[in-house]
Write a protein that holds these residues in place. Structure first.
Motif, short mmCIF file in Angstrom:
data_model
loop_
_atom_site.label_atom_id
_atom_site.label_comp_id
_atom_site.label_asym_id
_atom_site.label_seq_id
_atom_site.Cartn_x
_atom_site.Cartn_y
_atom_site.Cartn_z
N ILE A 90 34.78 94.02 22.53
CA ILE A 90 35.31 94.49 23.82
C ILE A 90 34.34 94.17 24.95
CG2 ILE A 90 35.96 96.55 25.13
CD1 ILE A 90 37.03 97.74 22.55
N VAL A 91 33.04 94.35 24.71
CA VAL A 91 32.05 94.02 25.73
C VAL A 91 32.10 92.53 26.07
CG1 VAL A 91 29.58 93.86 26.19
CG2 VAL A 91 30.53 95.95 25.20
N ALA A 92 32.23 91.69 25.03
CA ALA A 92 32.31 90.25 25.27
C ALA A 92 33.55 89.90 26.09
CB ALA A 92 32.33 89.50 23.93
N ALA A 93 34.67 90.57 25.81
CA ALA A 93 35.89 90.30 26.57
C ALA A 93 35.74 90.75 28.02
CB ALA A 93 37.08 91.01 25.92
N LEU A 121 43.03 95.62 28.33
CA LEU A 121 42.22 94.55 27.75
C LEU A 121 41.57 95.01 26.44
CD1 LEU A 121 40.82 91.78 27.89
CD2 LEU A 121 39.02 92.88 29.26
N ALA A 122 41.05 96.24 26.43
CA ALA A 122 40.43 96.76 25.21
C ALA A 122 41.43 96.86 24.07
CB ALA A 122 39.80 98.12 25.49
N LEU A 123 42.67 97.26 24.38
CA LEU A 123 43.70 97.34 23.35
C LEU A 123 44.03 95.95 22.80
CD1 LEU A 123 45.82 98.84 21.70
CD2 LEU A 123 47.36 98.70 23.68
N GLN A 124 44.13 94.96 23.67
CA GLN A 124 44.40 93.60 23.21
C GLN A 124 43.30 93.09 22.28
OE1 GLN A 124 44.85 91.30 26.77
NE2 GLN A 124 46.87 92.13 27.27
#
Length: 422
Positions: A90-93, A121-124
């Motif tokens: 998630i951090v990378a995204a 975004l975190a859910l994806q």
């Protein structure tokens, strides 16, 4: 010497080692060349008898030979410290989406909308991370099925070559091999596609091939839902408290009502204006009401804000209820599949081992049992993935996102007809 001796010579029985595939037991038989056209039939017959002759007690000696001579495969999974966790993904995204970073000067509504986009975004990323792990596990399982089919196909070729089998039975094993190859190729593609999707979303610093090796080999415990979640009422209240837009809109509705004083006369007027036709009972084609001469703009704002707040609250509660129902269903399916797979695995292992030691079961029974167990393992894993995804969707709803999950579905499949008849 036959591959199915009719009697059993004295000797201690064989016990199963955990995780030891029966296909390796069969594979240790296959010391003959693979291509039948390169060896004369009489030479095949001689080599087959010489190979089997080294094992006076048939399958028992083969199993003991495998346990003593074949090396234990070393695990290929990376060290736990090198695994790529969900939080790291998630951090990378987030680093690839500077448009989602909060900037100074945003008002409350803009910050709330931006926060929801961050949660989306975190859910994806969580979906992609879970699906990549499950796809990797499925590819490994289909690889074991393929190895079992390869062993059965090769042994069937040898038996048909030396005259122990008709061509029809050998062709049956060839069909099983073709199906196993197709399923493995599809599973490999699904794994590559899932890992590439995760790589695309997160912008991982490694190539997709390296990223696949840094994922856990199985769904980690923290990704699976708890066994005793809060009650539905508590979940609904949590979703309302955590929803940034609902808090902001509820505050606006409260302020608008304070400016008006009492909304009940306006709500009563709407109910009367939208009443059904008293003669036919049908809805009016164009509901409307006559406004009094004094209709301040504050009334419109208060009424509209109040109705929008109620509609948002209903949507949040409905999403929680649907997500909760989907999670409960997926969790029950996962538990049922896992428990049933474990029960069948243990029962088949014990029963087949007893019959195998007693020479009542053949190599083909062992291969069929291995295929059934691997199929049960794959179905249980898919059910666990469904439960993990449903839990992620429920947590996303609690964080303020609308429910977008798919309906739970069963992963059970009927036994293949090709497995019958051995």
């Amino acid at each position: 010497m036959s591959l199915n001796p009719a009697r059993r010579l004295p000797g201690p029985p064989i016990t199963a080692r955990p995780g030891l595939p029966w296909l390796v037991v069969v594979a240790c038989l296959l010391s003959l060349p693979v291509r039948a056209e390169t060896v004369a039939p009489i030479e095949d017959w001689r080599q087959a008898n010489e190979t089997v002759g080294r094992f006076e007690r048939g399958h028992i000696d083969l199993l003991r030979w495998e346990a003593e001579h074949l090396p234990t495969p070393s695990p290929e999974a990376p060290a736990p410290s090198a695994l790529w966790t969900l939080h790291e993904a998630i951090v990378a995204a987030q680093r690839t989406r500077p448009d989602l970073l909060a900037l100074p000067g945003l008002n409350a509504r803009e910050r709330a909308q931006l926060q929801l986009r961050q949660r989306e975004l975190a859910l994806q990323v969580e979906r992609a991370w879970l699906q990549a792990i499950a796809a990797r596990h499925a590819a490994a399982t289909h690889r074991q099925v393929l190895e079992a089919a390869l062993a059965g196909h090769e042994l069937a070729l040898r038996m048909a070559r030396v005259g122990n089998w008709p061509q029809a039975r050998q062709q049956r094993e060839s069909l099983l091999l073709l199906d196993a190859q197709a399923q493995w190729q599809l599973a490999e593609h699904a794994q590559r596609a899932a890992v590439i999707e995760l790589w695309r979303l997160t912008g991982a610093e490694w190539a997709p091939e390296v990223l696949a090796q840094r994922l856990p080999a199985d769904l980690p415990a923290e990704a699976l839902p708890p066994h005793d979640p809060p009650t539905l009422d508590a979940l609904e209240q949590t979703a309302l408290d955590n929803h940034p837009l609902w808090r902001w809109q509820a505050l606006e509705a409260h302020r608008a009502r304070q400016a008006v004083g009492d909304l009940q006369p306006l709500l009563t007027a709407i109910r009367q204006a939208t009443a059904a036709d008293p003669a036919s009972g049908r809805p009016q084609p164009l509901p409307g009401f006559d406004r009094p001469q004094r209709w301040p703009h504050a009334w419109d704002k208060a009424l509209q804000t109040h109705l929008e707040t109620e509609a948002l609250e209903r949507r949040i509660r409905a999403d929680v209820r649907i997500a909760h129902s989907a999670w409960q269903t997926a969790q029950r399916l996962a538990q049922d599949h896992a428990a049933e797979a474990a029960r069948l695995h243990t029962a088949l292992e014990e029963d087949m081992l007893q019959r195998y030691n007693g020479m009542f079961k053949s190599t083909w029974d062992l291969l069929a049992a291995a295929r059934a167990r691997l199929q049960a393992v794959n179905e249980a894993q898919q059910a666990r993935l469904g439960a993990a995804l449903a839990w992620a969707e429920l947590r996303a709803v609690l964080d303020g996102l609308p429910y977008t999950g798919a309906a739970p579905r069963s992963t059970s499949a009927a036994a293949a007809a090709a497995d019958q008849g051995h």
